[in-house]
Design an enzyme around this catalytic site. Structure first.
Site, short mmCIF file in Angstrom:
data_model
loop_
_atom_site.label_atom_id
_atom_site.label_comp_id
_atom_site.label_asym_id
_atom_site.label_seq_id
_atom_site.Cartn_x
_atom_site.Cartn_y
_atom_site.Cartn_z
NE ARG A 60 -5.90 6.52 -1.69
CZ ARG A 60 -5.24 7.18 -0.94
NH1 ARG A 60 -4.98 8.40 -1.40
NH2 ARG A 60 -4.93 6.77 0.33
CD GLU B 272 5.05 6.15 0.32
OE1 GLU B 272 4.74 5.28 -0.81
OE2 GLU B 272 4.46 6.57 1.19
CB SER C 298 -1.08 -1.43 8.17
OG SER C 298 0.26 -1.05 7.83
O1 SFD Z 1 -1.33 4.10 1.60
C1 SFD Z 1 -16.15 -7.87 10.99
N1 SFD Z 1 -3.89 1.66 5.06
C2 SFD Z 1 -2.39 1.91 4.80
N2 SFD Z 1 -1.63 1.42 5.84
C3 SFD Z 1 -0.39 1.41 5.61
O2 SFD Z 1 0.39 1.24 6.81
N3 SFD Z 1 0.13 1.42 4.42
C4 SFD Z 1 -0.47 1.65 3.06
O3 SFD Z 1 -0.09 1.69 2.09
C5 SFD Z 1 -1.97 1.93 3.58
N4 SFD Z 1 -2.96 2.28 2.66
C6 SFD Z 1 -4.29 1.83 2.48
C7 SFD Z 1 -4.59 1.80 4.01
C8 SFD Z 1 -6.22 1.43 3.99
C9 SFD Z 1 -6.85 1.27 2.80
C10 SFD Z 1 -8.15 0.99 2.97
C11 SFD Z 1 -6.33 1.37 1.48
C12 SFD Z 1 -4.88 1.61 1.42
C13 SFD Z 1 -7.07 1.23 0.33
C14 SFD Z 1 -4.32 1.66 6.43
C15 SFD Z 1 -4.45 0.25 7.11
O4 SFD Z 1 -5.11 -0.76 6.06
C16 SFD Z 1 -5.50 0.41 8.27
O5 SFD Z 1 -5.05 1.38 9.15
C17 SFD Z 1 -5.61 -0.87 8.94
O6 SFD Z 1 -6.02 -2.15 8.12
C18 SFD Z 1 -6.71 -0.82 10.09
O7 SFD Z 1 -6.82 -2.14 10.82
P1 SFD Z 1 -8.14 -2.53 11.78
O8 SFD Z 1 -7.70 -3.79 12.18
O9 SFD Z 1 -8.74 -1.55 12.20
O10 SFD Z 1 -8.95 -2.69 10.31
P2 SFD Z 1 -9.00 -3.92 9.13
O11 SFD Z 1 -7.47 -4.07 8.91
O12 SFD Z 1 -9.83 -3.19 8.10
O13 SFD Z 1 -9.71 -4.95 9.64
C19 SFD Z 1 -11.18 -5.16 10.06
C20 SFD Z 1 -11.92 -6.40 10.20
O14 SFD Z 1 -12.91 -6.56 10.95
C21 SFD Z 1 -13.57 -7.52 10.24
N5 SFD Z 1 -15.21 -7.08 10.14
N6 SFD Z 1 -15.95 -9.17 11.63
C22 SFD Z 1 -17.09 -9.72 12.23
N7 SFD Z 1 -18.19 -9.19 12.15
C23 SFD Z 1 -18.32 -7.84 11.59
N8 SFD Z 1 -19.50 -7.21 11.57
C24 SFD Z 1 -17.27 -7.31 11.03
N9 SFD Z 1 -17.18 -6.29 10.24
C25 SFD Z 1 -15.91 -5.97 9.77
C26 SFD Z 1 -13.19 -7.66 8.91
O15 SFD Z 1 -13.47 -8.81 8.14
C27 SFD Z 1 -11.54 -7.49 9.12
O16 SFD Z 1 -11.06 -8.63 9.27
S1 SFD Z 1 -2.61 3.80 1.74
O17 SFD Z 1 -3.11 3.63 0.46
O18 SFD Z 1 -3.41 4.74 2.87
P1 AMP Z 2 -1.77 7.72 0.59
O1 AMP Z 2 -1.57 7.18 -0.69
O2 AMP Z 2 -2.49 9.09 0.25
O3 AMP Z 2 -2.50 6.93 1.60
O4 AMP Z 2 -0.51 8.30 1.45
C1 AMP Z 2 0.36 7.40 2.06
C2 AMP Z 2 1.21 8.21 2.92
O5 AMP Z 2 1.73 9.47 2.47
C3 AMP Z 2 0.22 8.65 4.10
O6 AMP Z 2 1.13 8.75 5.45
C4 AMP Z 2 -0.13 10.25 3.78
O7 AMP Z 2 -0.66 11.00 5.01
C5 AMP Z 2 1.33 10.54 3.15
N1 AMP Z 2 1.09 11.48 1.94
C6 AMP Z 2 0.33 11.35 0.86
N2 AMP Z 2 0.54 12.36 0.21
C7 AMP Z 2 1.13 13.39 0.62
C8 AMP Z 2 1.48 14.80 0.19
N3 AMP Z 2 1.32 15.55 -0.73
N4 AMP Z 2 2.28 15.33 1.51
C9 AMP Z 2 2.53 14.70 2.71
N5 AMP Z 2 2.20 13.53 2.80
C10 AMP Z 2 1.55 12.95 2.01
#
Ligand code: SFD
Ligand code: AMP
Length: 629
Positions: A253, A128, A440
């Site tokens: 967003r 990407e 992730s």
């Molecule tokens: O692009 C209890 N993230 C993205 N990562 C990617 O690699 N690609 C993407 O496309 C990603 N996009 C994205 C991302 C995050 C979010 C919120 C959105 C979109 C909308 C980031 C990843 O998702 C993130 O880095 C990881 O999931 C982090 O992992 P971790 O394990 O630190 O957190 P988790 O997966 O959210 O799990 C938390 C767990 O804890 C539990 N929990 N359990 C018991 N007792 C409690 N009190 C608890 N509180 C929480 C939860 O149930 C869960 O199991 S993009 O748009 O950015």
């Molecule tokens: P996002 O959908 O914003 O969570 O972005 C997904 C991934 O693309 C993350 O690694 C961001 O840091 C990267 N990203 C999003 N927008 C930009 C941008 N305008 N320039 C560089 N990296 C970006």
């Protein structure tokens, strides 16, 4: 006595993994290997169902961290520099490097387990952006959690997972973490987990600041509403040192439904503009020089991209649009063959919709309900309310030990990878700080690193820690108290939400969000704050702490809401205290200190904090940044 209605269940284990998200799944997978070797027990506890819990619940459309080290495309050093620049210099290079050098193998495992990754005709992953690869990721979490559960099953009686158990408190034996307390959200059971090592992987936090979606939209947020600060609360209450608690994340967003922008910016090469069609990244480029050297490097740091957009809005040039229509036109421009043009358009259209359907279904519904076709019209984008997610472009979390071979000094490494400053307590994913952009795949990888180290700790520290039985009864009473409070006073008023004798968790949350929004630089004040505002906010938080004693719950679900909001309150306090401590503005698009509007050289340092369980006092600590590149 309410406690009598609850059975106390005591579980003994070696490694206790708290949370069932990406880091927990990585930890369970890795721990199973080492536990088998050393005949140890591994137990996972999630508040939800691992199949769809945490941030990846809805799925994802990209894996944002993949280096492709074997292809020689990138180096670990490149990645460190990228992360460091994005965070305006505030990063633990050693932690970032440790994740980056191992992350590719995790991605290869995901593929082996059945995750469909986009490939070109030669079978190479389709990027990407430089670090991100595209996936058909609707079932990403199901696939990864299934593998984690299978790995636990391999351990027979020594591998188990508990779902729908909410973890509330750490249990300490002096300086060592020896377990956790929680309760079932489905049945009257109070749980005590006794362990030789504990891994805190309960994700980040949302709904600490007043969300943009209120009223009928409440619950809609970018970050999953279920992660509520448990990670930070757990390590803080254990007395562990925290780092970067001021480094919130404000994602930009698609407006109102929070659809991702990464694919549009990076894959489709779209631009965002103001209402007049001006590309503010160009027209406001000069501003970036004020934030050099980070602002003038490429890519522009996430918070500065936000900042230029916020300046546009302040100048009255909104709404801000993602020019999806223009991006698609550009991608189609060179295609002259009609049949090929038709095919290409279909392909782009389906990629655009899949991006949302893979991870933010409601954004697709939003487009459908507003008659938006991305190839025909642009869509509004907007800055969300702040979240705490150190695995993305924020950095808040526990201060953890780095790998020995990369360690620059003793205060970066003290024995076991990812151990906090408390013995036997480990953190990873969103729970560990100063190692942003793990996403992730990196969170899963860091979970693996932490679990391996925790098993080594367990083997080296066979002595089972002592456990105070009286403490168990105390905890039970304390954790279930909101149910007792409700029972005692519920008949005083005829509306159960309004009662002078107690406060319900939802009202408590609204109060917290109002304080944070208005005093701590939320969305409604343009993310601006100052010493005077922060101090006032802190004063109000003190009153909240008093009122927290009167939180009431009518059932188990509300009891969970009570503790979620207590966790949020602690996350909020550490955030305010650390923003106060850092007397500068370093991430202007995340928050802006109006009384210290510039970045300062002497603040190129970590702002850490610690709460002392003995005295209840907070300590603020400035730590040096020791770079590897
Ligand atoms: O692009 C209890 N993230 C993205 N990562 C990617 O690699 N690609 C993407 O496309 C990603 N996009 C994205 C991302 C995050 C979010 C919120 C959105 C979109 C909308 C980031 C990843 O998702 C993130 O880095 C990881 O999931 C982090 O992992 P971790 O394990 O630190 O957190 P988790 O997966 O959210 O799990 C938390 C767990 O804890 C539990 N929990 N359990 C018991 N007792 C409690 N009190 C608890 N509180 C929480 C939860 O149930 C869960 O199991 S993009 O748009 O950015
Ligand atoms: P996002 O959908 O914003 O969570 O972005 C997904 C991934 O693309 C993350 O690694 C961001 O840091 C990267 N990203 C999003 N927008 C930009 C941008 N305008 N320039 C560089 N990296 C970006």
């Amino acid at each position: 006595m309410i406690t009598e209605n609850f059975e106390t269940v005591i579980i003994e284990t070696d490694l206790l993994i708290l949370g069932g998200g990406m880091a927990a799944c990585g930890a369970a997978f890795e721990a199973s290997h080492w536990a088998k070797k050393h005949n140890k027990k591994v137990t996972v506890v999630d508040k939800a169902s691992m199949e769809r819990s945490g941030a990846v619940a809805m799925g994802l459309s990209a894996i944002n961290l993949y280096l492709g080290l074997k292809n020689g495309k990138n180096t670990v050093e490149d990645y460190i520099n990228y992360v460091k620049n994005d965070l305006m210099g505030i990063t633990r290079d050693d932690l970032v490097a440790n994740i980056a050098r191992h992350v590719d193998s995790s991605v290869h495992l995901f593929e082996k387990w059945g995750l469909p990754i986009w490939k070109d005709e030669e079978g190479n992953y389709i990027n990407e952006g430089r670090w991100q690869i595209m996936i058909h990721g609707e079932s990403y979490k199901n696939i990864v959690s299934e593998a984690a559960k299978n790995a636990l099953k391999e351990l027979g009686e020594n591998g188990e997972y508990y779902e729908r158990i909410f973890i509330t408190e750490p249990i300490m034996d002096g300086d060592r973490c020896v377990g956790a307390a929680g309760f079932s959200v489905r049945e009257n059971k109070f749980y005590i987990f006794k362990a030789n090592a504990v891994l805190d992987v309960m994700g980040g936090a949302v709904h600490i600041f007043r969300p943009r979606s209120v009223g009928e939209g409440l619950g809609r947020s970018w970050y999953p509403p279920f992660n509520s600060g448990a990670s930070t609360y757990f390590t803080l209450k254990a007395g562990a040192e925290m780092t970067c608690q001021e480094v919130r994340f404000v994602p930009v967003r698609f407006k109102d439904s929070y659809g991702p922008v990464g694919a549009w910016f990076l894959l489709f090469k779209s631009k965002a503009t103001n209402a007049k069609g001006e590309d503010y990244m160009e027209t406001r480029k000069a501003e970036l020089e004020n934030w050099a050297p980070y602002g003038t490097a490429q890519p522009t740091p996430t918070n500065l991209r936000n900042y230029l957009m916020l300046q546009e809005l302040e100048a009255g040039n909104g709404p801000i649009y993602m020019r999806t229509d223009e991006a698609i036109k550009k991608l189609m421009a060179d295609i002259t063959d009609e049949k090929e043009a038709k095919r290409k358009m279909k392909e782009l259209e389906s990629e655009a919709w899949e991006d949302f359907l893979d991870m933010t279904v409601s954004q697709a519904l939003n487009w459908a309900s507003h008659n938006i076709s991305p190839e025909e019209s642009p869509s509004e984008i907007s800055a969300c309310e702040p979240y705490f997610i150190s695995s993305h472009s924020g950095a808040s979390g526990a201060w953890v030990s780095g790998p020995k071979d990369l360690s620059p000094s003793d205060d970066y490494h003290w024995g076991y990878d990812n151990m906090t400053t408390k013995k036997g307590l480990f953190a990873a994913g969103d729970a560990s700080g100063a190692s942003s952009h793990k996403f992730s795949s990196g969170s899963f990888t860091e979970g693996r690193i932490a679990a391996k180290a925790a098993l080594a700790f367990i083997v080296d520290n066979e002595d089972v820690a002592s456990f105070d039985e009286e403490k168990i009864n105390e905890l039970k009473e304390q954790i279930l108290k909101p149910l007792a409070t409700f029972e005692e006073h519920k008949d005083y008023a005829n509306d159960e939400d309004v009662n002078p004798n107690f406060i319900k968790p939802k009202m408590f949350m609204f109060r917290l969000q109002k304080i944070m929004d208005e005093y701590a630089g939320g969305a409604s004040v343009g993310f601006k704050t100052s010493k005077a505002l922060l101090e006032k906010g802190l004063e109000f938080l003190e009153f909240m702490k008093e009122d927290a004693e009167k939180l009431a719950a009518k059932d188990l679900n509300e009891l969970m809401r009570v503790w979620e909001n207590v966790h949020r309150m602690w996350q909020a306090e550490s955030h305010i205290r650390t923003m106060l401590f850092r007397e500068e503005t370093r991430w202007p698009g995340y928050y802006f200190r109006t009384d210290h509007p510039k970045m300062k050289e002497d603040w190129k340092a970590f702002a850490n904090c610690k709460w002392d369980p003995e005295t209840g006092e907070w300590e603020m600590i400035k730590r040096d940044i020791k770079e590897l590149t």
